[in-house]
Design a protein around this motif. Structure first.
Motif, PDB file in Angstrom:
ATOM      1  N   VAL A  53       0.842  -1.205   0.000  1.00  0.00           N
ATOM      2  CA  VAL A  53       0.000   0.000   0.000  1.00  0.00           C
ATOM      3  C   VAL A  53       0.875   1.253   0.000  1.00  0.00           C
ATOM      4  O   VAL A  53       0.628   2.197  -0.763  1.00  0.00           O
ATOM      5  N   ALA A  54       1.908   1.277   0.833  1.00  0.00           N
ATOM      6  CA  ALA A  54       2.808   2.433   0.883  1.00  0.00           C
ATOM      7  C   ALA A  54       3.505   2.649  -0.450  1.00  0.00           C
ATOM      8  O   ALA A  54       3.643   3.787  -0.908  1.00  0.00           O
ATOM      9  N   ALA A  55       3.937   1.569  -1.093  1.00  0.00           N
ATOM     10  CA  ALA A  55       4.611   1.691  -2.390  1.00  0.00           C
ATOM     11  C   ALA A  55       3.657   2.230  -3.454  1.00  0.00           C
ATOM     12  O   ALA A  55       4.035   3.092  -4.254  1.00  0.00           O
ATOM     13  N   VAL A  56       2.430   1.736  -3.461  1.00  0.00           N
ATOM     14  CA  VAL A  56       1.442   2.205  -4.445  1.00  0.00           C
ATOM     15  C   VAL A  56       1.148   3.689  -4.222  1.00  0.00           C
ATOM     16  O   VAL A  56       1.115   4.470  -5.175  1.00  0.00           O
ATOM     17  N   VAL A  82       3.985  10.392  -6.794  1.00  0.00           N
ATOM     18  CA  VAL A  82       5.007  10.915  -7.703  1.00  0.00           C
ATOM     19  C   VAL A  82       4.381  11.245  -9.053  1.00  0.00           C
ATOM     20  O   VAL A  82       4.609  12.323  -9.614  1.00  0.00           O
ATOM     21  N   VAL A  83       3.564  10.348  -9.572  1.00  0.00           N
ATOM     22  CA  VAL A  83       2.928  10.571 -10.875  1.00  0.00           C
ATOM     23  C   VAL A  83       1.999  11.777 -10.811  1.00  0.00           C
ATOM     24  O   VAL A  83       2.035  12.652 -11.685  1.00  0.00           O
ATOM     25  N   VAL A  84       1.163  11.844  -9.784  1.00  0.00           N
ATOM     26  CA  VAL A  84       0.203  12.941  -9.668  1.00  0.00           C
ATOM     27  C   VAL A  84       0.922  14.279  -9.524  1.00  0.00           C
ATOM     28  O   VAL A  84       0.594  15.251 -10.207  1.00  0.00           O
ATOM     29  N   LEU A  85       1.918  14.336  -8.644  1.00  0.00           N
ATOM     30  CA  LEU A  85       2.570  15.611  -8.378  1.00  0.00           C
ATOM     31  C   LEU A  85       3.476  16.068  -9.513  1.00  0.00           C
ATOM     32  O   LEU A  85       3.609  17.263  -9.768  1.00  0.00           O
ATOM     33  N   ALA A 106      -4.271  20.054  -2.274  1.00  0.00           N
ATOM     34  CA  ALA A 106      -5.118  19.173  -1.469  1.00  0.00           C
ATOM     35  C   ALA A 106      -4.547  17.767  -1.412  1.00  0.00           C
ATOM     36  O   ALA A 106      -4.485  17.149  -0.336  1.00  0.00           O
ATOM     37  N   TYR A 107      -4.115  17.253  -2.539  1.00  0.00           N
ATOM     38  CA  TYR A 107      -3.566  15.898  -2.584  1.00  0.00           C
ATOM     39  C   TYR A 107      -2.327  15.789  -1.713  1.00  0.00           C
ATOM     40  O   TYR A 107      -2.197  14.876  -0.896  1.00  0.00           O
ATOM     41  N   SER A 108      -1.415  16.738  -1.854  1.00  0.00           N
ATOM     42  CA  SER A 108      -0.180  16.723  -1.081  1.00  0.00           C
ATOM     43  C   SER A 108      -0.461  16.809   0.417  1.00  0.00           C
ATOM     44  O   SER A 108       0.089  16.040   1.214  1.00  0.00           O
TER      45      SER A 108
END
Length: 135
Positions: free
Chosen positions: A19-22, A28-31, A43-45
Motif C-alpha cells: 500500500v505504501a509503495a502504491v 510521484v505521478v500525480v505531483l 489538497a492531494y499533497s
C-alpha cells in the motif's frame, strides 16, 4: 508477542508495504504530472501527508501496545512524535484547504529549529548569494 502469529504479522507487513509503495508511486505521478491543477495538487499533497502521519502514529502505537519494557517506550515515543506530526499536518491542512489562507510559516514553533530565527534574522535578510557572471 501475544495477539497475532508471525505469519499474520508478516502478511500484514507485506500488505502495508505494498500500500505504501502504491501510494508513493501514485503521488510521484500525480505531483509531477500536474494533473488537476494547483488546487488539487495542494489538497492531494496535504492529505497524503496527513494520512502518512496518522498511519505512522497508529502503527507505532499498536507496536507499543504489543511490546514491553524499553521497546514499548521506544514505540510510544515514535507514536507521540508521529502524532505530533499528524496534528501539525491537520492544522496545516485546515489552514490551506478549509480556510484558504496562507499557512503561518515560519511560526514561533519553528524558532528553536532554525538558527536564523533564533537570532532574529532570516535568510531573506542577506539577499541573493549567487554571483553574477560577466560575459
Amino acid at each position: 508477542m501475544g495477539w497475532s502469529s508471525p505469519r499474520t504479522l508478516r502478511a500484514g507487513t507485506l500488505v502495508a508495504a505494498v500500500v505504501a509503495a502504491v501510494v508513493a508511486v501514485v503521488s510521484v505521478v500525480v505531483l509531477l504530472s500536474g494533473v488537476g491543477g494547483t488546487g488539487f495538487q495542494t489538497a492531494y499533497s496535504d492529505l497524503v501527508q496527513l494520512f502518512a502521519a496518522a498511519a505512522a502514529c497508529s502503527t507505532a502505537a499498536l507496536a507499543a501496545v504489543r511490546t514491553s519494557g524499553r521497546t514499548r517506550g521506544s514505540w510510544a515515543a515514535l507514536a507521540a512524535g508521529s502524532g505530533s506530526w499528524a496534528a501539525g499536518e491537520a492544522v496545516w491542512s485546515w489552514y490551506t484547504l478549509r480556510l484558504g489562507v496562507q499557512t503561518p510559516f515560519p511560526s514561533l514553533a519553528d524558532r528553536p529549529t532554525r538558527p536564523g530565527l533564533r537570532r532574529g534574522v532570516n535568510e531573506e535578510s542577506f539577499g541573493s548569494r549567487t554571483r553574477r557572471m560577466s560575459g
